[in-house]
Scaffold this motif. Structure first.
Motif, PDB file in Angstrom:
ATOM      1  N   VAL A 239       0.834  -1.207   0.000  1.00  0.00           N
ATOM      2  CA  VAL A 239       0.000   0.000   0.000  1.00  0.00           C
ATOM      3  C   VAL A 239       0.865   1.251   0.000  1.00  0.00           C
ATOM      4  CG1 VAL A 239      -1.664   1.313   1.359  1.00  0.00           C
ATOM      5  CG2 VAL A 239      -1.952  -1.148   1.088  1.00  0.00           C
ATOM      6  N   SER A 243       0.964   3.821  -3.045  1.00  0.00           N
ATOM      7  CA  SER A 243       0.636   5.230  -2.835  1.00  0.00           C
ATOM      8  C   SER A 243       1.741   6.125  -3.374  1.00  0.00           C
ATOM      9  CB  SER A 243       0.425   5.504  -1.342  1.00  0.00           C
ATOM     10  OG  SER A 243      -0.631   4.706  -0.835  1.00  0.00           O
ATOM     11  N   HIS A 244       2.991   5.712  -3.137  1.00  0.00           N
ATOM     12  CA  HIS A 244       4.119   6.505  -3.635  1.00  0.00           C
ATOM     13  C   HIS A 244       4.156   6.506  -5.163  1.00  0.00           C
ATOM     14  CE1 HIS A 244       8.111   8.244  -3.843  1.00  0.00           C
ATOM     15  NE2 HIS A 244       8.471   7.258  -4.635  1.00  0.00           N
ATOM     16  N   ARG A 247       1.414   8.676  -6.583  1.00  0.00           N
ATOM     17  CA  ARG A 247       1.527  10.100  -6.296  1.00  0.00           C
ATOM     18  C   ARG A 247       2.260  10.841  -7.409  1.00  0.00           C
ATOM     19  NH1 ARG A 247       4.305   9.791  -1.919  1.00  0.00           N
ATOM     20  NH2 ARG A 247       2.493   9.444  -0.572  1.00  0.00           N
TER      21      ARG A 247
END
Length: 446
Positions: A239, A243-244, A247
């Protein structure tokens, strides 16, 4: 009854109770039969003693008859008339019939006799004898069963007193032994409850020193906790990495759109489209990994792996940086999901195109019961110590390169997961001419 200890104690007590009751009834039956047989032998001995006197010609009124209360005796003629009887003998009931033949074999029976106004149970024996005035007579003698009844009653009373006490001891011992045996289980349960409440998967349940089922249960529980901890850790890392990765393209796309909104002439449409495509590909990779992690089973479509390779290479065409040399002759049939296998092949080709200097080669062949697909490039290769780590998610060995050039680090992880879901393997080694050699093995279709 929710307690295992209580159920075990009750079950053991019931089993022992049934066994003891059965054994007790058997003992009483055997004891009664044995003592009754002994009484019968005494009655037979008394009857034969009187019969011997008659055979010797002793007259009826001169017979030496035993005491009527202990061994009542009656001598009857063939017509049923009484010839002689013990003193004070008033009546005999339940006596056996007269023996047939020469009277050598007595007949036995249980009945009652009234002596001096008191009636009691007796074991009777009847034998034949020659009367003192000619003719055959029947000598019936009895032996009191009072001693038999007293012995049986004494044993029965002892059993009735001892059985509850013994059952109480069995129940108590079973309770204590079960509680001691289940103590490690309670420790495991208590620790599992604490782990559930704290959500700390690094904790472990205590393992007993014994080598029994409870110890194996504790070890299995700890192995499950370790696997669950690793799975949760992978999930968290996944996760965080996802997410990184999401982004960067989202931030880049937002920046370009904000610049375009403020200054339409400066909008980089091609860059926005590239970021959107990258975002779409990353979302597709994450979705496929989620389905694979959920245990989604691949289809069992029969397909020609060699033909699939040729089709995928042809579809990529000019989009590839380098041409791909394909060596796939005879058909190689496998069973699985065409989409997932094509995705795994595409990821291997993407990786080879990213690192190759001049050549990328793909081969398909049979090897025993396996279909073997290899993808080789002449790039820098994969260091031996990194050949397992390269298949981990979001892992890129060359961190100096940008994500745009090197991808998100999911392609090889997806390819290996697809291989395992199809019952195969995916490994990497050094190619003959330098570079990396990825080997995908799949079972041949039946």
């Amino acid at each position: 009854m929710s307690s295992v200890r209580a159920r075990a104690a009750l079950g053991a007590t019931l089993v022992v109770a049934v066994a003891l009751i059965g054994a007790g009834l058997t003992v009483l039956f055997v004891l009664r039969a044995s003592l009754t047989d002994q009484a019968g032998l005494q009655a037979e001995a008394t009857a034969r003693n009187v019969a011997t006197q008659l055979d010797l010609g002793v007259p009826y009124d001169g017979l030496d008859l035993p005491d009527g209360e202990d061994h009542p005796v009656r001598v009857t003629a063939g017509d049923g008339r009484e010839r002689a009887a013990s003193e004070d003998l008033e009546a005999m009931t339940g006596t056996p019939d007269a023996p047939d033949g020469d009277g050598n074999r007595p007949r036995f029976g249980n009945g009652t006799a009234t002596v001096d106004g008191e009636t009691a149970d007796y074991r009777f024996a009847a034998v034949r004898a020659d009367g003192s005035h000619g003719g055959s007579v029947t000598v019936t003698a009895g032996a009191s069963l009072a001693a038999v009844h007293r012995a049986v009653d004494t044993v029965r009373d002892a059993m009735l007193i001892g059985l509850p006490a013994l059952l109480a001891v069995v129940a108590g011992v079973t309770w204590l032994v079960t509680r001691r045996a289940l103590r490690p289980v309670e420790a495991v349960r208590s620790e599992m409850a604490a782990i559930t409440a704290s959500e700390d998967l690094s904790r472990r349940v205590p393992e007993p020193d014994s080598r029994d089922e409870i110890a194996r249960l504790a070890r299995t529980t700890n192995e499950t906790l370790a696997s669950l901890e690793a799975s949760v850790e992978r999930q968290r890392r996944f996760v965080a990495d996802a997410s990184h990765e999401l982004r960067s393209p989202i931030a880049s796309l937002r920046t370009q759109l904000e610049v375009g909104a403020a200054h339409p002439g400066l909008l980089d449409v091609a860059g926005a489209v590239a970021d959107t495509v990258r975002l779409q590909q990353l979302a597709a990779d994450l979705l496929l990994l989620a389905r694979l992690d959920a245990g989604e089973r691949p289809g069992r479509t029969r397909l020609d792996l060699a033909e699939t390779v040729r089709e995928q290479v042809a579809l990529r065409g000019a989009a590839d940086r380098l041409p791909v040399a394909v060596e796939a002759g005879e058909p190689v049939a496998v069973a699985g999901s065409p989409g997932q296998l094509a995705r795994a092949l595409g990821n291997l080709l993407d990786n080879a195109q990213r690192h190759a200097r001049r050549t990328v080669a793909v081969t398909v062949r049979r090897e025993g019961r396996d279909a073997v697909l290899t993808v080789a490039d002449d790039g820098p290769g994969v260091p031996e110590q990194e050949r397992e780590r390269v298949f981990e998610r979001f892992v890129r060995l060359d961190d100096a390169r940008t994500r745009d050039a090197g991808g998100a680090g999911l392609g090889l992880a997806i390819a290996r997961d697809v291989a395992r879901r199809h019952g195969g393997t995916l490994t990497v080694s050094a190619a003959a001419g330098g570079g990396a050699l990825f080997v995908l093995r799949l079972p041949l279709a039946p």
